[in-house]
Design an enzyme around this catalytic site. Structure first.
Site, PDB file in Angstrom:
ATOM      1  N   TYR A 161      -8.880 -44.703 -51.136  1.00 48.77           N
ATOM      2  CA  TYR A 161      -8.946 -43.635 -50.138  1.00 48.77           C
ATOM      3  C   TYR A 161     -10.133 -42.752 -50.517  1.00 48.77           C
ATOM      4  O   TYR A 161     -10.161 -42.176 -51.608  1.00 48.77           O
ATOM      5  CB  TYR A 161      -7.660 -42.814 -50.140  1.00 48.77           C
ATOM      6  CG  TYR A 161      -6.548 -43.393 -49.313  1.00 48.77           C
ATOM      7  CD1 TYR A 161      -6.180 -42.811 -48.094  1.00 48.77           C
ATOM      8  CD2 TYR A 161      -5.863 -44.531 -49.716  1.00 48.77           C
ATOM      9  CE1 TYR A 161      -5.168 -43.337 -47.320  1.00 48.77           C
ATOM     10  CE2 TYR A 161      -4.848 -45.068 -48.948  1.00 48.77           C
ATOM     11  CZ  TYR A 161      -4.502 -44.467 -47.754  1.00 48.77           C
ATOM     12  OH  TYR A 161      -3.505 -45.001 -46.991  1.00 48.77           O
TER      13      TYR A 161
ATOM     14  N   HIS B  52       2.522 -45.861 -36.737  1.00 48.46           N
ATOM     15  CA  HIS B  52       1.814 -46.358 -37.918  1.00 48.46           C
ATOM     16  C   HIS B  52       2.781 -46.744 -39.026  1.00 48.46           C
ATOM     17  O   HIS B  52       3.626 -45.958 -39.458  1.00 48.46           O
ATOM     18  CB  HIS B  52       0.852 -45.296 -38.449  1.00 48.46           C
ATOM     19  CG  HIS B  52       0.055 -45.749 -39.635  1.00 48.46           C
ATOM     20  ND1 HIS B  52      -0.881 -46.758 -39.569  1.00 48.46           N
ATOM     21  CD2 HIS B  52       0.067 -45.344 -40.930  1.00 48.46           C
ATOM     22  CE1 HIS B  52      -1.423 -46.946 -40.759  1.00 48.46           C
ATOM     23  NE2 HIS B  52      -0.852 -46.108 -41.598  1.00 48.46           N
TER      24      HIS B  52
END
Length: 604
Positions: A282, A470
Site C-alpha cells: 500500500y 468491496h
C-alpha cells in the site's frame, strides 16, 4: 468536516499461530460478534440472526480541528429485529418484442476482434456480436469463467448465407451440447469479407436448467472464435477464447464528451518501485488541488493504469485530508515521493486523511456524477485542499523491476451543480478480528446503526445515487440491507456473483433514500472451502474486507459508519479469562495512533 461512526474495539496485535488455531476451533462463539459458519450460504444469515449479534454500537466521530477531547462511547447493540423483505417469485419470461437501438458496448478481447452490444429489456435482453471471423462464434455465460456449467450461444453464417444460432450448454472442456429447450431467438445477421455479425435475444430467466439465469449481478461472459463453420454436428476447436466480467442490467458507465468548462487533474503515482519481496504494497502520496479562484465541483474520474501494470494495480483510494491549519501540516509533504501506508514511516498527519472522494478497484471504468451533484474541493468551499492517494499494489509472483506511475484523472468544473455530494463508507471495520475459518463457507456482517444515522443525517435524509461493493478473493456474494421502522426495504445494492477482478460502481436506476433512524447492514458471503488456513481481515489481497462505498447528496458530516466484534466476545472465544492492565494496553494503543481501537465521539 466529515466524521465517522465506528463500533467496538480492534485487536491491533499479531496473534500467535497457536492462538489462531484455537480461535478457529472455537469460532462458533464468534457468531455473536457478527460472523457465522455455514456449509450453505442460504442458512448462514438466519443462523447469525438466531444466535444474536452483540458488537458495541456505532458512535459518531467528527473532526473539528486540533483541539479535540475524546469521550469513549461503549454501549451494546443487538442484531436488529425486522421484517425481512420477501423476494418476488421468479417468472419464466418469454420474448415479447425486439428492443430498440442497442444501448451498451464492450470489447471482449484485447485486440478488438470481438465486440458485444446489448440492450436490457424488461423481460428479455438483446445481443449483437460483431466478430472478425468467417467461421463460427460463441458467446456464453459462466458461473466462474470456465466452460463447465456454462450457457453458450453458438452462431455462424453458412456459405449459402443462412444465419444459424443454437442454444447450447457445456459440461466440460469439450464441444457444447445442444439444449433440449431452445430459448434464443434469432433477430438477424450477416457475414462480409471480414466479420460475422449476429443479433439475437433471450429471456433473463428461462426456467431451463441448462441455461444460466441472467440478472443485475456480475456475470462472467465467455467468448470463442472459430475459423471455420461447423461441419454437420462436428465443430472444430476454437482458435481464440477468453472471458470478461460485466453487469448486463441497469445503467452502464459511459464517459461523456464534456463541455469546455470541464477541466481535468491527473493525480499519478511518482514512479513507485514495487518491492520483489512483498506480495502486497500500500503506497500513499500527498497532493494539493490545482489553483482555483472560486468554488469548484468534481464531477467524475477515470483510472489511469500504466500499460503493462494492470495485474499489479488492485485499487486506488483518494482521501480528503482535514486538519486545522492544513497548509502547515501537509504542504511540506507535497514534494515527497510518498510512504508505505499505515507503516512506521507514514507521517501522523496523514492519518487524518480518512474521507474518501474516489474509490476505484480493479475492473472499474470510472464514475460520472449525476447532473445535480458534485464533490466540492477547497477547504473554503466545504471540501478539502489536500488529498492522499492510496494505491494497493499486488505482486504475487514477486516480480523484479516493476515501476508504476498509475493514478486517476479527475474532472472538475466551476459550473456548479445543485448539491454538494459526499462518499460514505459502511460495513465491517478493516481488522484482524474479522475471521474466516478454513474449509468453510462464512458470512461477515457490518452494521451502520440507527443511532449514527439519527445523529448525522438531516430530516429529509440523503440520496444515494451509486455504490461500490468491496471484498477480496474469498468474496462470493455481497449485499447492503436497509432497515426502516422495523421493516426491510427493497435491496438496491447487491451482487450474488461477485468477482474480485471486476469491481465497477453500480449506478442506481432509482436513487436510494437514507433517512435518520435507518439501519444499514452490509453482508459478505465468503467461500474458504479450498483454504487450509484461517483468513483474517486486513489490507492484503489474501486477507479480507467487507465494505460498501455510497455516493450521495447532500453532503453531511459523516464519512464512515462501520462496526466490528467487541474484544470481550473475541477473548471469550479463545477462552481468555482475564486480561491484566487491559485499560492501560488500550490507552497505549490509542496514544500510538491506532484509529480503530475504540468507538469515539469527538468534540471541540
Amino acid at each position: 468536516m466529515p466524521g465517522s461512526c465506528r463500533a467496538g474495539i480492534v485487536m491491533v496485535v499479531k496473534l500467535p499461530s497457536t492462538i489462531r488455531s484455537v480461535l478457529v476451533q472455537t469460532s462458533r462463539q464468534t457468531l455473536d460478534a457478527g460472523t457465522g459458519r455455514s456449509t450453505d450460504f442460504s442458512d448462514a444469515r438466519e443462523n447469525q440472526r438466531r444466535r444474536g449479534f452483540v458488537p458495541r454500537s456505532p458512535a459518531c466521530e467528527a473532526s473539528f480541528g486540533s483541539q479535540i477531547a475524546f469521550r469513549i462511547v461503549l454501549w451494546r447493540m443487538t442484531y436488529p429485529k425486522f421484517e425481512a423483505l420477501k423476494p418476488e417469485p421468479k417468472s419464466c419470461s418469454k420474448n415479447q418484442e425486439l428492443a430498440g437501438s442497442l444501448m451498451h458496448r464492450a470489447v471482449l478481447d484485447t485486440e478488438g476482434k470481438y465486440v458485444m452490444l446489448w440492450t436490457p429489456g424488461e423481460e428479455d435482453i438483446t445481443f449483437e456480436i460483431q466478430v472478425a471471423t468467417k467461421g463460427y462464434v460463441g458467446l456464453g455465460f459462466s458461473p466462474n469463467g470456465g466452460m463447465a456449467g456454462s450457457d453458450i450461444v453458438l452462431g455462424w453464417v453458412t456459405d449459402g448465407g443462412e444465419v444459424m444460432v443454437q442454444d447450447s450448454y457445456a459440461t466440460g472442456y469439450s464441444q457444447p451440447l445442444k439444449d433440449d429447450q431452445q430459448d434464443v431467438e434469432l433477430l438477424g445477421g450477416y457475414q462480409n469479407d471480414t466479420h460475422t455479425v449476429l443479433r439475437f435475444s433471450r429471456p433473463w430467466s428461462t426456467c431451463d436448467e441448462q441455461d444460466f439465469e441472467l440478472s443485475s449481478d456480475t456475470v462472467r461472459v465467455i467468448w470463442a472464435i472459430g475459423s471455420e463453420d461447423p461441419a454437420g454436428d462436428l465443430m472444430r476447436r476454437h482458435d481464440h477464447r477468453g472471458t470478461k466480467s460485466l453487469t448486463l442490467k441497469g445503467p452502464q458507465f459511459t464517459l461523456p464528451k464534456f463541455s469546455e468548462d470541464v477541466k481535468h487533474w491527473d493525480v499519478l503515482s511518482p514512479n513507485v518501485t514495487i518491492p520483489n519481496n512483498l506480495t502486497t504494497l500500500y503506497w500513499c502520496k500527498l497532493f494539493k488541488i490545482p489553483p482555483i479562484t472560486r468554488k469548484t465541483h468534481v464531477i467524475g474520474y477515470v483510472p489511469i493504469v500504466q500499460e503493462g501494470n494492470h495485474q499489479h494495480v488492485h485499487h486506488i483510494l483518494f482521501y480528503e485530508c482535514h486538519l486545522e491549519d492544513s497548509a502547515r501540516h501537509y504542504e511540506k509533504w507535497l514534494d515527497v515521493q510518498g510512504a508505505q501506508c499505515y507503516g512506521a514511516n507514514m507521517p501522523i498527519s496523514w492519518k487524518k486523511c480518512t474521507s474518501p472522494l474516489v474509490a476505484w478497484a480493479i475492473g472499474g471504468e470510472g464514475e460520472v456524477l449525476p447532473d445535480n451533484a458534485g464533490f466540492p474541493i477547497g477547504e473554503e468551499h466545504g471540501g478539502a485542499t489536500y488529498f492522499m492517494m492510496e494505491i494497493h499494489y499486488d505482486n504475487p509472483d514477486l516480480k523484479e523491476g516493476v515501476v508504476d506511475a498509475s493514478g486517476i484523472r479527475i474532472f472538475h468544473t466551476e459550473n456548479l451543480r445543485e448539491h454538494d455530494a459526499g462518499v460514505m463508507m459502511v460495513g465491517h471495520v478493516v481488522t484482524p478480528i474479522q475471521i474466516v475459518p478454513p474449509n468453510e463457507k462464512w458470512v461477515s456482517v457490518g452494521h451502520c446503526d440507527s443511532s449514527c444515522t439519527n445523529k448525522e443525517l438531516p430530516g429529509s435524509g440523503v440520496q444515494v445515487f451509486q455504490g461500490l461493493l468491496h471484498a477480496h478473493l474469498l468474496g462470493r456474494k455481497l449485499l447492503l440491507r436497509q432497515i426502516r421502522d422495523g421493516k426491510e426495504l427493497p435491496i438496491q445494492l447487491k451482487d450474488e456473483n461477485y468477482d474480485f477482478n471486476y469491481q465497477q460502481t453500480r449506478i442506481f436506476k432509482d436513487e436510494m433514500t437514507i433517512l435518520p433512524g435507518d439501519s444499514l447492514i452490509t453482508e459478505c458471503y465468503y467461500d474458504a472451502s479450498k483454504r487450509n488456513t484461517p483468513s483474517f481481515g486486513g489490507f492484503g489481497t489474501e486477507e479480507e474486507m467487507c465494505l460498501a462505498f455510497l455516493s450521495y447528496y447532500p453532503r453531511v458530516n459523516l464519512s464512515i459508519c462501520a462496526s466490528q466484534p467487541h474484544i470481550d466476545e473475541i477473548l471469550d472465544g479463545i477462552d481468555v479469562e482475564e486480561v491484566k492492565n487491559k485499560d492501560r494496553i488500550l490507552s497505549v494503543l490509542l496514544e500510538r495512533g491506532y484509529v480503530y481501537i475504540i468507538c469515539l465521539l469527538l468534540h471541540m
